[in-house]
Write a protein that holds these residues in place. Structure first.
Motif, PDB file in Angstrom:
ATOM      1  N   UNK A 183       0.838  -1.195   0.000  1.00 58.59           N
ATOM      2  CA  UNK A 183       0.000   0.000   0.000  1.00 58.59           C
ATOM      3  C   UNK A 183       0.873   1.244   0.000  1.00 58.59           C
ATOM      4  N   UNK A 184       0.574   2.157  -0.935  1.00 60.61           N
ATOM      5  CA  UNK A 184       1.239   3.466  -1.005  1.00 60.61           C
ATOM      6  C   UNK A 184       0.168   4.526  -1.189  1.00 60.61           C
ATOM      7  N   UNK A 185       0.195   5.549  -0.360  1.00 56.96           N
ATOM      8  CA  UNK A 185      -0.771   6.644  -0.421  1.00 56.96           C
ATOM      9  C   UNK A 185      -2.208   6.130  -0.389  1.00 56.96           C
ATOM     10  N   UNK A 186      -2.475   5.230   0.535  1.00 57.05           N
ATOM     11  CA  UNK A 186      -3.799   4.647   0.751  1.00 57.05           C
ATOM     12  C   UNK A 186      -4.359   3.893  -0.448  1.00 57.05           C
ATOM     13  N   UNK A 187      -3.500   3.439  -1.353  1.00 53.62           N
ATOM     14  CA  UNK A 187      -3.926   2.630  -2.495  1.00 53.62           C
ATOM     15  C   UNK A 187      -2.986   1.444  -2.643  1.00 53.62           C
ATOM     16  N   UNK A 188      -3.520   0.359  -3.127  1.00 50.64           N
ATOM     17  CA  UNK A 188      -2.695  -0.820  -3.374  1.00 50.64           C
ATOM     18  C   UNK A 188      -1.882  -0.569  -4.635  1.00 50.64           C
ATOM     19  N   UNK A 189      -0.550  -0.559  -4.472  1.00 51.17           N
ATOM     20  CA  UNK A 189       0.332  -0.288  -5.611  1.00 51.17           C
ATOM     21  C   UNK A 189       0.905  -1.570  -6.206  1.00 51.17           C
ATOM     22  N   UNK A 190       0.867  -2.664  -5.423  1.00 50.78           N
ATOM     23  CA  UNK A 190       1.414  -3.930  -5.909  1.00 50.78           C
ATOM     24  C   UNK A 190       0.880  -5.070  -5.061  1.00 50.78           C
ATOM     25  N   UNK A 191       0.993  -6.269  -5.600  1.00 48.56           N
ATOM     26  CA  UNK A 191       0.680  -7.486  -4.853  1.00 48.56           C
ATOM     27  C   UNK A 191       1.909  -8.376  -4.868  1.00 48.56           C
ATOM     28  N   UNK A 192       2.266  -8.882  -3.708  1.00 47.23           N
ATOM     29  CA  UNK A 192       3.394  -9.799  -3.586  1.00 47.23           C
ATOM     30  C   UNK A 192       2.822 -11.177  -3.257  1.00 47.23           C
ATOM     31  N   UNK A 193       3.248 -12.184  -3.999  1.00 46.12           N
ATOM     32  CA  UNK A 193       2.837 -13.560  -3.701  1.00 46.12           C
ATOM     33  C   UNK A 193       4.064 -14.340  -3.260  1.00 46.12           C
ATOM     34  N   UNK A 194       3.870 -15.182  -2.249  1.00 47.36           N
ATOM     35  CA  UNK A 194       4.960 -15.979  -1.696  1.00 47.36           C
ATOM     36  C   UNK A 194       4.488 -17.381  -1.403  1.00 47.36           C
ATOM     37  N   UNK A 195       5.381 -18.350  -1.611  1.00 48.65           N
ATOM     38  CA  UNK A 195       5.168 -19.725  -1.184  1.00 48.65           C
ATOM     39  C   UNK A 195       6.220 -20.051  -0.137  1.00 48.65           C
ATOM     40  N   UNK A 196       5.785 -20.641   0.963  1.00 47.97           N
ATOM     41  CA  UNK A 196       6.693 -20.931   2.066  1.00 47.97           C
ATOM     42  C   UNK A 196       6.658 -22.413   2.429  1.00 47.97           C
ATOM     43  N   UNK A 197       7.777 -22.908   2.922  1.00 49.75           N
ATOM     44  CA  UNK A 197       7.893 -24.247   3.483  1.00 49.75           C
ATOM     45  C   UNK A 197       8.664 -24.154   4.784  1.00 49.75           C
ATOM     46  N   UNK A 198       8.495 -25.174   5.616  1.00 48.62           N
ATOM     47  CA  UNK A 198       9.228 -25.232   6.883  1.00 48.62           C
ATOM     48  C   UNK A 198      10.153 -26.432   6.879  1.00 48.62           C
ATOM     49  N   UNK A 199      11.360 -26.231   7.380  1.00 49.24           N
ATOM     50  CA  UNK A 199      12.301 -27.323   7.602  1.00 49.24           C
ATOM     51  C   UNK A 199      12.115 -27.747   9.050  1.00 49.24           C
ATOM     52  N   UNK A 200      11.670 -28.997   9.263  1.00 55.02           N
ATOM     53  CA  UNK A 200      11.335 -29.459  10.607  1.00 55.02           C
ATOM     54  C   UNK A 200      11.971 -30.805  10.884  1.00 55.02           C
ATOM     55  N   UNK A 201      11.875 -31.227  12.121  1.00 52.29           N
ATOM     56  CA  UNK A 201      12.287 -32.589  12.440  1.00 52.29           C
ATOM     57  C   UNK A 201      11.217 -33.511  11.873  1.00 52.29           C
ATOM     58  N   UNK A 202      11.593 -34.715  11.477  1.00 49.82           N
ATOM     59  CA  UNK A 202      10.613 -35.652  10.920  1.00 49.82           C
ATOM     60  C   UNK A 202       9.546 -36.028  11.933  1.00 49.82           C
ATOM     61  N   UNK A 203       8.336 -36.229  11.431  1.00 50.86           N
ATOM     62  CA  UNK A 203       7.275 -36.748  12.278  1.00 50.86           C
ATOM     63  C   UNK A 203       6.320 -35.728  12.857  1.00 50.86           C
ATOM     64  N   UNK A 204       6.442 -34.461  12.514  1.00 52.51           N
ATOM     65  CA  UNK A 204       5.515 -33.484  13.084  1.00 52.51           C
ATOM     66  C   UNK A 204       4.496 -32.995  12.050  1.00 52.51           C
ATOM     67  N   UNK A 205       4.414 -33.666  10.913  1.00 51.07           N
ATOM     68  CA  UNK A 205       3.528 -33.180   9.852  1.00 51.07           C
ATOM     69  C   UNK A 205       2.072 -33.134  10.297  1.00 51.07           C
ATOM     70  N   UNK A 206       1.629 -34.104  11.080  1.00 52.19           N
ATOM     71  CA  UNK A 206       0.235 -34.099  11.539  1.00 52.19           C
ATOM     72  C   UNK A 206      -0.032 -32.874  12.417  1.00 52.19           C
ATOM     73  N   UNK A 207       0.861 -32.621  13.347  1.00 54.34           N
ATOM     74  CA  UNK A 207       0.730 -31.450  14.223  1.00 54.34           C
ATOM     75  C   UNK A 207       0.774 -30.159  13.405  1.00 54.34           C
ATOM     76  N   UNK A 208       1.659 -30.118  12.403  1.00 56.22           N
ATOM     77  CA  UNK A 208       1.797 -28.951  11.536  1.00 56.22           C
ATOM     78  C   UNK A 208       0.488 -28.644  10.823  1.00 56.22           C
ATOM     79  N   UNK A 209      -0.116 -29.653  10.193  1.00 52.95           N
ATOM     80  CA  UNK A 209      -1.334 -29.421   9.432  1.00 52.95           C
ATOM     81  C   UNK A 209      -2.533 -29.100  10.331  1.00 52.95           C
ATOM     82  N   UNK A 210      -2.493 -29.544  11.592  1.00 52.10           N
ATOM     83  CA  UNK A 210      -3.561 -29.195  12.527  1.00 52.10           C
ATOM     84  C   UNK A 210      -3.539 -27.713  12.880  1.00 52.10           C
TER      85      UNK A 210
END
Length: 171
Positions: A80-107
């Motif tokens: 937002x610049x001067x009370x108007x949307x001037x751009x959109x940013x899109x991002x994809x993220x991942x997490x590096x975790x210890x194995x076995x927490x995927x169920x907890x993560x998705x919850x």
């Protein structure tokens, strides 16, 4: 007459080419039988090699293997610049975790997304997505802020936040 016959010829040629490709690309019965009779030791060796190359193994430790968990949807952040949307940013993220927490993560993913969005909005509001926003120092600050949120919800099981893609589209 030729205009009506040409599409039919192309259709027949395409079907023929598809059939020939299917015959050549289908594994033969000799290959299937040989794979079925392969010793189990071979499959164990293959599994061990796959674990070593992917960073996974059956043992876990602090400096050991990791699991990568991708957040299911991209993040869309308005700039937002001067009370108007001037751009959109899109991002994809991942997490590096210890194995076995995927169920907890998705919850708790909705809670994580909320925290991550707040960090991304704050980053946008201080100008983090202006100019050369992909500069490594700029992204490192963002990664650290996102990691704090992830560790708040998942603890020390999260070792890194990975930015898989980022793009900015000016409006």
């Amino acid at each position: 007459m030729m205009k009506k016959l040409l599409p039919v010829l192309f259709l027949i040629a395409g079907l023929g080419a598809g059939a020939v490709a299917g015959l050549f690309l289908t594994p033969g019965s000799a290959d299937t039988e040989a794979d079925a009779k392969a010793p189990e030791r071979h499959s164990e060796e293959t599994t061990d090699k796959a674990n070593k190359t992917s960073g996974h193994s059956e043992t876990s430790g602090k400096a050991g293997p990791y699991e990568y968990l991708k957040l299911t949807k991209q993040f869309v952040v308005p700039v937002v610049e001067k009370n108007e949307i001037s751009a959109l940013v899109t991002m994809s993220l991942s997490l590096e975790t210890r194995p076995g927490i995927s169920e907890e993560f998705y919850e708790i993913e909705p809670k994580l997304r909320d925290g991550f969005l707040q960090v991304l909005f704050d980053h946008a509001n201080i100008g983090g997505f202006d100019g050369e926003f992909t500069q490594s120092d700029n992204l490192e600050v963002l990664r650290k802020s996102l990691l704090e949120v992830a560790r708040k919800d998942l603890g020390d099981d999260v070792s890194r936040v990975l930015i898989m893609s980022v793009s900015r589209q000016d409006t």
